[in-house]
Write a protein that holds these residues in place. Structure first.
Motif, PDB file in Angstrom:
ATOM      1  N   MET A 193       0.863  -1.155   0.355  1.00  0.00           N
ATOM      2  CA  MET A 193      -0.168   0.019  -0.227  1.00  0.00           C
ATOM      3  C   MET A 193       1.262   1.390   0.097  1.00  0.00           C
ATOM      4  SD  MET A 193      -3.462   0.742   2.196  1.00  0.00           S
ATOM      5  CE  MET A 193      -2.140   0.846   4.128  1.00  0.00           C
ATOM      6  N   ASN A 194       0.250   1.388  -0.814  1.00  0.00           N
ATOM      7  CA  ASN A 194       1.459   3.287  -0.856  1.00  0.00           C
ATOM      8  C   ASN A 194       0.949   4.230  -1.222  1.00  0.00           C
ATOM      9  OD1 ASN A 194       3.557   1.475  -1.857  1.00  0.00           O
ATOM     10  ND2 ASN A 194       2.770   1.608  -3.225  1.00  0.00           N
ATOM     11  N   LEU A 195       0.902   5.558   0.262  1.00  0.00           N
ATOM     12  CA  LEU A 195       0.069   6.045   0.603  1.00  0.00           C
ATOM     13  C   LEU A 195       0.168   8.227   0.135  1.00  0.00           C
ATOM     14  CD1 LEU A 195      -1.224   4.765   3.757  1.00  0.00           C
ATOM     15  CD2 LEU A 195      -2.488   4.833   1.365  1.00  0.00           C
ATOM     16  N   ILE A 196      -0.479   8.982   0.503  1.00  0.00           N
ATOM     17  CA  ILE A 196       0.171  10.389   0.348  1.00  0.00           C
ATOM     18  C   ILE A 196      -0.825  10.712   1.404  1.00  0.00           C
ATOM     19  CG2 ILE A 196       0.522  12.749  -0.150  1.00  0.00           C
ATOM     20  CD1 ILE A 196       0.413  11.312  -3.344  1.00  0.00           C
ATOM     21  N   LEU A 197       0.380  11.412   2.749  1.00  0.00           N
ATOM     22  CA  LEU A 197      -0.611  12.686   3.377  1.00  0.00           C
ATOM     23  C   LEU A 197      -0.148  13.883   2.879  1.00  0.00           C
ATOM     24  CD1 LEU A 197       0.469  10.684   7.029  1.00  0.00           C
ATOM     25  CD2 LEU A 197      -2.022  10.583   5.561  1.00  0.00           C
ATOM     26  N   LEU A 198      -1.782  14.372   3.185  1.00  0.00           N
ATOM     27  CA  LEU A 198      -1.269  16.613   2.697  1.00  0.00           C
ATOM     28  C   LEU A 198      -1.570  16.997   3.692  1.00  0.00           C
ATOM     29  CD1 LEU A 198      -2.640  15.993  -1.288  1.00  0.00           C
ATOM     30  CD2 LEU A 198      -0.038  16.773  -0.576  1.00  0.00           C
ATOM     31  N   GLY A 199      -1.236  18.285   3.490  1.00  0.00           N
ATOM     32  CA  GLY A 199      -1.978  18.936   4.793  1.00  0.00           C
ATOM     33  C   GLY A 199      -0.775  20.028   5.238  1.00  0.00           C
ATOM     34  N   PRO A 200      -0.645  21.263   5.521  1.00  0.00           N
ATOM     35  CA  PRO A 200      -0.562  22.558   5.992  1.00  0.00           C
ATOM     36  C   PRO A 200       0.994  21.758   7.010  1.00  0.00           C
ATOM     37  CG  PRO A 200      -3.350  22.786   6.763  1.00  0.00           C
ATOM     38  CD  PRO A 200      -2.652  21.219   5.930  1.00  0.00           C
ATOM     39  N   PRO A 201       1.166  22.410   7.012  1.00  0.00           N
ATOM     40  CA  PRO A 201       2.490  22.093   8.377  1.00  0.00           C
ATOM     41  C   PRO A 201       1.664  22.523   9.806  1.00  0.00           C
ATOM     42  CG  PRO A 201       3.213  24.277   7.750  1.00  0.00           C
ATOM     43  CD  PRO A 201       2.240  23.511   6.352  1.00  0.00           C
ATOM     44  N   GLY A 202       2.559  21.406  10.470  1.00  0.00           N
ATOM     45  CA  GLY A 202       1.714  21.012  11.750  1.00  0.00           C
ATOM     46  C   GLY A 202       0.071  20.158  11.483  1.00  0.00           C
ATOM     47  N   ALA A 203      -0.256  20.058  10.310  1.00  0.00           N
ATOM     48  CA  ALA A 203      -1.577  19.896  10.578  1.00  0.00           C
ATOM     49  C   ALA A 203      -1.709  17.857  11.151  1.00  0.00           C
ATOM     50  CB  ALA A 203      -1.848  18.945   9.044  1.00  0.00           C
ATOM     51  N   ARG A 263      14.774   7.212  -2.618  1.00  0.00           N
ATOM     52  CA  ARG A 263      14.160   6.865  -1.981  1.00  0.00           C
ATOM     53  C   ARG A 263      13.777   4.997  -2.060  1.00  0.00           C
ATOM     54  NH1 ARG A 263      14.457   3.747   1.548  1.00  0.00           N
ATOM     55  NH2 ARG A 263      14.194   4.318   3.796  1.00  0.00           N
ATOM     56  N   ILE A 264      12.458   5.388  -3.016  1.00  0.00           N
ATOM     57  CA  ILE A 264      11.373   4.578  -2.937  1.00  0.00           C
ATOM     58  C   ILE A 264      12.464   3.344  -3.606  1.00  0.00           C
ATOM     59  CG2 ILE A 264       9.756   4.078  -4.818  1.00  0.00           C
ATOM     60  CD1 ILE A 264       8.543   6.928  -4.079  1.00  0.00           C
ATOM     61  N   ASP A 265      13.485   3.691  -4.360  1.00  0.00           N
ATOM     62  CA  ASP A 265      13.784   2.176  -4.213  1.00  0.00           C
ATOM     63  C   ASP A 265      14.724   1.662  -3.684  1.00  0.00           C
ATOM     64  OD1 ASP A 265      13.546   3.171  -7.478  1.00  0.00           O
ATOM     65  OD2 ASP A 265      15.567   3.865  -7.980  1.00  0.00           O
ATOM     66  N   GLU A 266      14.833   1.603  -2.655  1.00  0.00           N
ATOM     67  CA  GLU A 266      15.151   1.095  -1.350  1.00  0.00           C
ATOM     68  C   GLU A 266      14.805   0.120  -0.842  1.00  0.00           C
ATOM     69  OE1 GLU A 266      17.394   3.762   1.737  1.00  0.00           O
ATOM     70  OE2 GLU A 266      18.129   5.297   0.129  1.00  0.00           O
ATOM     71  N   PRO A 267      15.291  -1.560  -0.794  1.00  0.00           N
ATOM     72  CA  PRO A 267      14.171  -2.144  -0.675  1.00  0.00           C
ATOM     73  C   PRO A 267      13.918  -2.011   0.115  1.00  0.00           C
ATOM     74  CG  PRO A 267      17.091  -2.349  -0.366  1.00  0.00           C
ATOM     75  CD  PRO A 267      17.131  -1.493  -0.967  1.00  0.00           C
ATOM     76  N   ASP A 268      13.641  -1.426   1.444  1.00  0.00           N
ATOM     77  CA  ASP A 268      12.861  -1.398   2.681  1.00  0.00           C
ATOM     78  C   ASP A 268      11.199  -0.434   2.235  1.00  0.00           C
ATOM     79  OD1 ASP A 268      13.412   1.198   2.591  1.00  0.00           O
ATOM     80  OD2 ASP A 268      13.632   1.368   4.354  1.00  0.00           O
ATOM     81  N   CYS A 269      10.921  -0.580   0.587  1.00  0.00           N
ATOM     82  CA  CYS A 269       9.998   0.860   0.509  1.00  0.00           C
ATOM     83  C   CYS A 269       9.008  -0.110  -0.292  1.00  0.00           C
ATOM     84  CB  CYS A 269      10.406   1.866  -0.493  1.00  0.00           C
ATOM     85  SG  CYS A 269      10.767   3.768   0.504  1.00  0.00           S
ATOM     86  N   ALA A 270       9.436  -1.180  -0.309  1.00  0.00           N
ATOM     87  CA  ALA A 270       8.768  -2.666  -1.351  1.00  0.00           C
ATOM     88  C   ALA A 270       8.079  -2.803  -1.142  1.00  0.00           C
ATOM     89  CB  ALA A 270       9.590  -3.872  -0.951  1.00  0.00           C
ATOM     90  N   GLY A 271       7.656  -2.648   0.736  1.00  0.00           N
ATOM     91  CA  GLY A 271       6.546  -3.010   1.468  1.00  0.00           C
ATOM     92  C   GLY A 271       5.280  -2.208   1.511  1.00  0.00           C
ATOM     93  N   GLY A 272       5.502  -1.050   1.058  1.00  0.00           N
ATOM     94  CA  GLY A 272       5.243   0.092   0.700  1.00  0.00           C
ATOM     95  C   GLY A 272       5.289   1.462   1.678  1.00  0.00           C
ATOM     96  N   PHE A 273       4.993   2.267   1.296  1.00  0.00           N
ATOM     97  CA  PHE A 273       5.471   3.807   1.937  1.00  0.00           C
ATOM     98  C   PHE A 273       3.855   5.010   2.158  1.00  0.00           C
ATOM     99  CE2 PHE A 273       6.209   3.965  -2.820  1.00  0.00           C
ATOM    100  CZ  PHE A 273       5.332   4.594  -2.541  1.00  0.00           C
ATOM    101  N   ILE A 274       4.742   5.498   3.084  1.00  0.00           N
ATOM    102  CA  ILE A 274       3.517   6.703   3.151  1.00  0.00           C
ATOM    103  C   ILE A 274       4.654   7.772   2.390  1.00  0.00           C
ATOM    104  CG2 ILE A 274       2.411   7.947   4.864  1.00  0.00           C
ATOM    105  CD1 ILE A 274       2.832   5.564   6.964  1.00  0.00           C
ATOM    106  N   LEU A 321       3.800   0.630 -10.234  1.00  0.00           N
ATOM    107  CA  LEU A 321       3.261   0.994  -9.151  1.00  0.00           C
ATOM    108  C   LEU A 321       2.370   2.365  -9.223  1.00  0.00           C
ATOM    109  CD1 LEU A 321       6.631   1.440  -6.852  1.00  0.00           C
ATOM    110  CD2 LEU A 321       6.014   0.102  -6.684  1.00  0.00           C
ATOM    111  N   LYS A 322       1.784   1.561  -7.879  1.00  0.00           N
ATOM    112  CA  LYS A 322       0.202   1.938  -7.437  1.00  0.00           C
ATOM    113  C   LYS A 322       0.266   3.074  -6.250  1.00  0.00           C
ATOM    114  CE  LYS A 322      -3.088  -0.059 -10.659  1.00  0.00           C
ATOM    115  NZ  LYS A 322      -2.762   0.226 -11.569  1.00  0.00           N
ATOM    116  N   LEU A 323      -1.159   3.988  -6.896  1.00  0.00           N
ATOM    117  CA  LEU A 323      -1.115   5.140  -4.899  1.00  0.00           C
ATOM    118  C   LEU A 323      -2.463   4.663  -4.800  1.00  0.00           C
ATOM    119  CD1 LEU A 323      -0.232   8.611  -5.931  1.00  0.00           C
ATOM    120  CD2 LEU A 323       0.535   7.405  -3.712  1.00  0.00           C
TER     121      LEU A 323
END
Ligand code: AMP
Length: 216
Positions: free
Chosen positions: A1-11, A71-82, A105-107
């Motif tokens: 699972m690949n996610l984006i968390l969006l929002g202002p600083p401090g959210a 960074r996404i190419d590094e092996p630890d990201c294979a299980g998904g990233f935020i 990869l998919k979002l």
């Protein structure tokens, strides 16, 4: 699972990313944390980067895109990233789409954390972390149980970010509205945008995010 968390600083993107990391085995990719780690080097390039960050301005798109792609190419990201703090401009969002296509990869979701500006200034200016384990605290909202001692590891030194001052926060918020908020319609058109109420308590926000990730 690949996610984006969006929002202002401090959210609360970093706080929620850390919680999702441990619950789902995902990796938090915070461009702010990556940059802060880089600028400790102290050479001319990192001094320039530090002065951009301390003023609340944004780093160049090309640099940030390259940093995330590597960074996404590094092996630890294979299980998904935020992604936390990236993308921050429409060109970064477009570059991310191209990059994910190339990497096949998919979002899965883009989650916007909505918080009012006035609450953000208070949240940011009062926040600090343990210098050893990184646990986050706040002068008003989350004090240590014993004054000056980290609840988690017992350490007695704490850090505040150089850019967490009221003036810089105002610049960062202005940048968010001018440069980052235009990403929202971009993801709305792609049908991936979801929203949570970032004004709610930390656990409640996590539950709202989990409801998006695992609809009943
Ligand atoms: P953050 O920890 O996400 O608040 O980021 C701290 C600072 O790092 C920002 O104010 C920017 O100067 C820089 N930065 C972090 N992520 C990005 C990005 N995606 N694009 C441009 N600058 C960034």
């Amino acid at each position: 699972m690949n996610l984006i968390l969006l929002g202002p600083p401090g959210a609360g993107k970093g706080t929620q990313a850390k919680r999702l990391e441990s619950r789902y085995g995902l990796v938090q990719l915070s461009t702010g944390d990556m940059l802060r780690a880089l600028v400790t080097k102290g050479d001319t390039l990192s001094q320039e980067a530090k002065s951009i960050m301390d003023s609340g301005k944004l780093m160049p798109d090309a640099l940030m895109v390259r940093m995330i792609s590597d960074r996404i190419d590094e092996p630890d990201c294979a299980g998904g990233f935020i992604l936390d703090g990236f993308p921050r401009t429409v060109p970064q969002a477009q570059a991310l789409d191209d990059m994910l296509d190339l990497k096949k990869l998919k979002l899965h979701a883009v989650i916007e954390m909505k918080v009012e500006d006035d609450a953000l200034v208070e949240r940011i200016v009062g926040r600090f972390t343990c210098a050893k384990c990184g646990e986050g605290y706040h002068d008003r909202f989350k004090r240590t149980a014993v004054d000056g001692v980290c609840d988690v590891c017992g350490h007695t030194e704490f850090k505040r970010r150089a850019d967490d001052t009221e003036t810089t926060v105002r610049t960062r918020l202005e940048n968010y509205h001018k440069q980052t908020a235009p990403i929202l319609p971009y993801y709305e058109q792609h049908g991936t945008l979801r929203q949570v109420n970032g004004m709610a308590a930390i656990e409640e926000v996590t539950q709202q995010i989990e409801a998006i990730l695992h609809p009943a």
